[in-house]
Design an enzyme around this catalytic site. Structure first.
Site, PDB file in Angstrom:
ATOM      1  N   SER A  49       0.825  -1.206   0.000  1.00 16.08           N
ATOM      2  CA  SER A  49       0.000   0.000   0.000  1.00 16.08           C
ATOM      3  C   SER A  49       0.861   1.259   0.000  1.00 16.08           C
ATOM      4  CB  SER A  49      -0.910  -0.006   1.228  1.00 16.08           C
ATOM      5  OG  SER A  49      -1.794   1.086   1.212  1.00 16.08           O
ATOM      6  N   GLU A 107      -0.805   5.246  -5.464  1.00 18.67           N
ATOM      7  CA  GLU A 107      -2.023   4.436  -5.347  1.00 18.67           C
ATOM      8  C   GLU A 107      -3.153   5.297  -4.779  1.00 18.67           C
ATOM      9  OE1 GLU A 107      -3.522   0.374  -3.059  1.00 18.67           O
ATOM     10  OE2 GLU A 107      -1.831   1.511  -2.261  1.00 18.67           O
ATOM     11  N   HIS A 108      -2.882   5.947  -3.652  1.00 20.26           N
ATOM     12  CA  HIS A 108      -3.828   6.883  -3.040  1.00 20.26           C
ATOM     13  C   HIS A 108      -3.194   8.270  -3.032  1.00 20.26           C
ATOM     14  CE1 HIS A 108      -4.469   2.948  -0.931  1.00 20.26           C
ATOM     15  NE2 HIS A 108      -5.734   3.224  -1.203  1.00 20.26           N
ATOM     16  N   GLU A 115      -0.244  -4.106 -49.070  1.00 22.00           N
ATOM     17  CA  GLU A 115       0.321  -4.985 -48.046  1.00 22.00           C
ATOM     18  C   GLU A 115       0.638  -6.375 -48.591  1.00 22.00           C
ATOM     19  OE1 GLU A 115      -2.295  -5.029 -44.672  1.00 22.00           O
ATOM     20  OE2 GLU A 115      -1.738  -3.006 -44.044  1.00 22.00           O
ATOM     21  N   HIS A 137      -7.340 -10.657 -49.533  1.00 22.45           N
ATOM     22  CA  HIS A 137      -8.198  -9.674 -48.870  1.00 22.45           C
ATOM     23  C   HIS A 137      -8.935  -8.843 -49.921  1.00 22.45           C
ATOM     24  CE1 HIS A 137      -6.035 -10.678 -45.225  1.00 22.45           C
ATOM     25  NE2 HIS A 137      -6.711  -9.778 -44.521  1.00 22.45           N
ATOM     26  N   HIS A 145      -1.011  -0.879   7.218  1.00 20.92           N
ATOM     27  CA  HIS A 145      -1.294  -2.016   6.341  1.00 20.92           C
ATOM     28  C   HIS A 145      -0.152  -3.016   6.320  1.00 20.92           C
ATOM     29  CE1 HIS A 145      -5.094  -1.516   4.318  1.00 20.92           C
ATOM     30  NE2 HIS A 145      -4.838  -0.271   4.007  1.00 20.92           N
TER      31      HIS A 145
END
EC number: 1.1.1.23
Length: 422
Positions: A229, A320-321, A408, A413, A254
């Site tokens: 944390s 994170e925070h 290409e 195609h 934590h």
């Protein structure tokens, strides 16, 4: 913890703040072996690892029925708090549910379709502290997304934490298994005789859990690799040092490897925060963990020459925070796009988001907020593009398709378009 000046940080000191990692390298080989054994031996390996790592002889791995019993048996006030938090989390995540759409683009009918994954595995940590809130944060977004089968793994014990089990029940999980650590991630990824394999594995955990998620990634989806944390508080001279300190202490408890940082341009506030942190840590139930986190190279109170320097540091850090306790918090927020979750003003403690505002607390760490967000409904949803063309609308872009295909070297195609006009 002491005050350091950002401008005076040496290269190694500065690198310590920005080179945060989940610490998985030291356990990677052991985790690979655990994952392999679970993959090959199933329940036998799960029971063996429970004895080895948790000192528990596991009878029933599936404890889904115990979750409902725990809900009935816990204290009324705890049950009410779980239900209130769950309601807030559910309401916030319901706003995230995407809607299918189709639009006309010059005759081409194009759109996106959203469908939930079929199954999800959620890890709810145990260990030095139980985290019923993590069960809510993992299960509820999955169920809101429409995932049919959501399974939760939580570490085994002589008696698995009843509050965690009750939270799992309230969140709406379909299955609960008492299995922890790297072996839990392996079980959710590959399945055993008892544990059903899932399409995605999410949730926080220690470095063993994170290393296991890295190991199974590719065979199963994961949310992200999260480390310890972390919180960064950006504060001006008007901030209350007691509140800044309280938010640092709250995240420090934590994990002894947590990173807690305050950045300010006010020297007096910086010193006051240091004093307040020391006073508030004294006598806390997890004081030893708190003080270990405060002593980390990745923790500290930093003095900036200006709020602009503080903002630049915060953006590079990508916490994170992120708590912004400053008079012009909205303006500062716009200058710090990289953060897992943001808390504005003196009455928005990080703990509020950890438990009950409704936002998710499963968030990217280690600077990964620069490139990804936290757990959400989107985590459990797959999107598909849809298109329908008429003869006319295909004709409108036929030359574009065939020209590019031939450029290409993919003549088949081009021919697949021409065939429709023969």
């Amino acid at each position: 913890m002491n005050v350091r000046t950002i401008a005076d940080l040496g290269p190694d000191e500065r690198a310590a703040f920005f080179d945060r990692d989940a610490g998985v390298d030291a356990v990677r080989d052991d985790v690979r072996d655990i994952v392999s054994q679970v993959h090959e031996e199933g329940d036998v390996a799960l029971r063996r690892f429970a004895e080895e790592f948790d000192d528990v002889s596991v009878g029933n791995i599936d404890i889904t029925d115990a979750a409902e019993r725990a809900y009935e048996e816990i204290d009324d006030d705890v049950r009410e708090a779980i239900e209130d938090a769950a309601a807030n989390i559910r309401a916030f995540h319901e706003r995230q549910v995407p809607e299918d759409w189709r639009d006309d683009f010059e005759g081409r009918e194009l759109g996106r379709r959203f469908r939930p994954l079929d199954s999800a595995g959620v890890y709810a940590p145990g260990g030095t502290a139980a985290y019923p809130s993590s069960a809510l944060m993992g299960v509820i977004p999955a169920k809101v997304a429409g995932v049919e089968h959501v399974a939760v793994a939580t570490p085994p014990a002589e008696e698995v934490n009843p509050v965690t089990l009750a939270a799992i029940h309230v969140a709406g999980a379909d299955a609960v298994y008492q299995v922890g650590g790297a072996q839990a991630i392996a079980a959710l990824a590959y399945g055993t005789e008892t544990v059903s394999a899932t399409d995605i594995v999410v949730g926080p955990g220690n470095r063993w859990v994170t290393a296991a998620k890295a190991e199974v990634r590719g065979d199963v989806a994961i949310d992200f690799l999260a480390g310890p944390s972390e919180v960064m508080v950006v504060a001006d001279g008007d901030a209350d040092p007691e509140l800044v300190a309280a938010d640092l202490i709250a995240q420090a408890e934590h994990d002894e490897n947590a990173s807690v940082v305050a950045v300010t341009d006010d020297a007096d506030l910086a010193e006051q925060v240091v004093d307040a942190v020391d006073e508030q840590a004294d006598g806390r139930e997890r004081e030893a963990v708190i003080r270990a986190a405060l002593d980390n190279d990745t923790s500290g109170v930093l003095l900036a020459r200006s709020m602009s320097e503080a903002v630049l540091f915060a953006e590079e850090y990508a916490a994170e925070h992120l708590s912004i306790q400053a008079a012009d918090d909205e303006s500062l927020l716009e200058r710090i796009p990289s953060a897992g979750s943001v808390f504005l003003g003196p009455y928005s403690p990080v703990a509020a988001g950890d438990y009950a505002t409704g936002t998710n607390h499963v968030l990217p760490t280690g600077g990964n907020a620069r490139v990804t967000g936290g757990l959400s409904v989107d985590t459990f949803v797959r999107s598909t593009t849809v298109q329908r063309l008429s003869e006319d609308s295909l004709g409108d872009i036929a030359d574009t398709i065939t020209t590019l295909a031939e450029a290409e070297g993919l003549d088949a195609h081009a021919e697949s378009v021409r065939k429709r006009f023969e």
